[in-house]
Design an enzyme around this catalytic site. Structure first.
Site, short mmCIF file in Angstrom:
data_model
loop_
_atom_site.label_atom_id
_atom_site.label_comp_id
_atom_site.label_asym_id
_atom_site.label_seq_id
_atom_site.Cartn_x
_atom_site.Cartn_y
_atom_site.Cartn_z
N LYS A 248 0.99 -1.21 -0.01
CA LYS A 248 0.12 -0.11 0.10
C LYS A 248 0.92 1.23 0.04
CE LYS A 248 -3.96 1.73 2.46
NZ LYS A 248 -4.79 1.77 3.77
N SER B 188 -9.56 1.65 2.89
CA SER B 188 -8.73 2.29 1.94
C SER B 188 -7.84 1.57 1.25
CB SER B 188 -8.18 3.51 2.75
OG SER B 188 -7.29 2.82 3.82
N SER C 200 -9.63 -0.78 7.00
CA SER C 200 -9.19 -0.88 5.35
C SER C 200 -8.55 -1.94 4.90
CB SER C 200 -8.31 0.66 5.63
OG SER C 200 -9.06 1.68 5.55
N1 GLN Z 1 -13.31 3.80 6.34
C1 GLN Z 1 -12.37 4.32 7.32
C2 GLN Z 1 -12.26 5.81 7.22
O1 GLN Z 1 -12.58 6.46 6.43
C3 GLN Z 1 -11.21 3.54 6.69
C4 GLN Z 1 -9.92 3.91 7.49
C5 GLN Z 1 -8.75 2.98 7.63
O2 GLN Z 1 -9.11 2.04 7.95
N2 GLN Z 1 -7.74 3.41 6.98
O3 GLN Z 1 -11.84 6.22 8.45
#
Ligand code: GLN
Length: 502
Positions: free
Chosen positions: A79, A154, A178
């Site tokens: 990532k 994400s 995420s």
């Molecule tokens: N959907 C979560 C957010 O927007 C995901 C965050 C994450 O795990 N990086 O905060």
């Protein structure tokens, strides 16, 4: 052997038996990505030359008769919020568009030492904020199962890369789902370790009291291999711990230790089903799929009990207060000066735009450099921390966080007949369509409803594809949440399900 069939385990086996070389497989992946990623958009950047070099090194070591690790030569996607020295690391943000990392993240350092091959950096929601990867400043990533749909977020690029055979495994980061939610949307496995089990050094910070790096893989077995390679205490991250130390023996009824847990011991383990996770708004197909998984565990002789985690309903709200607060502090460093836009052409320290007043300079750089969602959270975070609102929002949310932790402590409390693991859905729906929620931040936040409590409590949690789905249906994931530092228990039970039902 087709690339498609390769898991970490099979790859290692093939490599050891000289069925192929690491170089051949890396080359084949890179060729395949050139073609395939045009339709998926999982990668932001490929690192072909260094990947081939790394693979060659492994082949040389094998030829010299050296013993190699299970991840040696493994083609891995990373990532793009995890630092790989000298490589672009953008966090999918314009503000870091041409930033090159000056050091390796600890997880990269560990994997590099074990001989892993880094194919490239994958797409994400900007600074890991989002649930669809649509918040990337650079591109859309498509769900390999249906190109009209999002891969989740994400870590959408990391999940889509594994699901579309553009890597055998990948690393994502999970602040609140995420790793788990994109894995569920793409039909692969995603594991969020206990907070502290994996070093955060070199992970671009989003919300530091939540962030954890985790593996995305085709099987639970692979997730365990990758997790073993990256876990451990790191002097560079004071919140990291050696989790093996915590795997103390189980107090209850002489039940099996996680490490020695065997299929025939399954009936000793209790799985709790929290009623708060089976609520209105939960998609019928998700509900059916998860209910069938519960039946599967029942037929494996696990004890299934209904439990209550009463503060679950406040999890999402407190998450969206605490994390913006942390985000607003963490992202204050991006002023456009310290992480120069074009490092190669400008000298370090040269801002994006020149301006006479420092404040104007910050405003310009930050307004142009950050996307809408990131700005929304910085503003929200600044607000909840501001005097007068701190007590009403931030402090209250922190209290709720403690209550949520206490809910889990009680549920897991052995003397009170507590459960060993908790099983829930990962997301309220299967993958949604591209564009469906992007204009409605609240609808997007709701995608995190089932992942936030485990994140607030720092617990290990895995997302595993549910079976019983007709071929033409989108993947659906179920989540197993475990006690803190009992990561191996979560993985073990996941592996058991996988061994029986895959
Ligand atoms: N959907 C979560 C957010 O927007 C995901 C965050 C994450 O795990 N990086 O905060």
């Amino acid at each position: 052997m087709h690339l498609h069939d390769l898991t970490i385990k099979k790859f290692h086996h093939g490599l050891m038996n000289k069925e192929f070389s690491a170089f051949e497989i890396t080359e084949a992946f890179l060729k395949f990505i050139e073609k395939k990623d045009k339709e998926i958009g999982a990668y932001l950047q490929l690192m072909s030359a260094s990947a081939l070099r790394q693979a060659k090194d492994v082949d040389v070591r094998i030829a010299a008769g050296e013993s190699i690790s299970k991840v040696a030569g493994l083609p891995l996607a990373v990532k793009d919020n995890i630092l790989i020295k000298d490589e672009l690391t953008t966090a999918a943000s314009k503000i870091l568009e041409t930033y090159r990392a000056s050091y390796d993240a600890t997880v990269i350092e560990k994997l590099r030492a074990l001989g892993a091959v880094f194919l490239g950096k994958t797409n994400l929601d900007e600074f890991a904020m989002g649930a669809s990867t649509e918040n990337s400043a650079f591109k859309i990533t498509r769900n390999p199962h249906d190109f009209k749909r999002v891969p989740g977020g994400s870590s959408g690029g990391s999940a889509a890369a594994v699901a579309s055979t553009q890597a055998i495994a990948s690393l994502g980061s999970d602040t609140n789902g995420s790793v788990r939610q994109p894995a569920a949307f793409c039909g692969v496995v995603g594991f969020k370790p206990t907070y502290g089990a994996v070093s955060r050094y070199g992970l671009i910070a989003m919300a530091s009291s939540f962030d954890q790096i985790g593996p995305i893989t085709k099987t639970v077995e692979d997730a365990e291999i990758l997790f073993d390679a990256i876990k451990g205490k790191d002097p560079k991250d004071s919140t990291s711990v050696e989790i093996n130390k915590f795997q103390i023996s189980r107090q209850r009824r002489g039940s099996p230790e996680a490490a020695n847990f065997k299929f025939q011991d399954a009936h000793e383990l209790r799985i709790g089903i929290p009623k708060e996770y089976f609520i209105e708004g939960l998609d019928v197909e998700v509900k059916d799929a998860v209910n069938k998984v519960i039946k599967d565990f029942e037929s494996l002789r696990f004890k299934i009990t209904s439990i209550s985690l009463p503060h679950t309903k406040y999890a999402l709200a407190s998450y969206y207060i605490i994390t913006p607060a942390e985000i607003s502090a963490n992202l204050a460093r991006y002023d456009g000066i310290r992480y120069p836009k074009t490092q190669s052409r400008r000298k370090v320290g040269t801002p994006i735009k020149t301006s006479k007043k420092l404040v104007d300079l910050y405003c310009k750089n930050r307004s142009e450099g950050f996307g809408e969602e990131v700005k929304r959270r910085i503003i929200l975070g600044t607000f909840v921390l501001s005097s007068g609102y701190y007590d009403a929002y931030y402090l209250k949310a922190q209290k709720v966080r403690s209550l949520i932790k206490t809910d889990f402590d009680k549920a897991f409390n052995p003397p009170a007949g507590g459960v060993d693991l908790i099983l829930t859905p990962v997301a309220p729906t299967p993958a949604f369509e591209i564009g469906e929620k992007i204009k409605d931040p609240l609808a997007m936040y709701l995608a995190d409803i089932f992942t936030s409590a485990a994140s607030l409590a720092g617990l290990p949690a895995i997302s595993i594809p549910a079976r019983h789905l007709p071929k033409d249906k989108l993947p659906i994931g179920f989540q197993i949440i475990g006690r803190p530092f009992r990561d191996s228990e979560v993985l073990k039970v996941g592996k058991l399900y996988e061994a029986i039902y895959r």
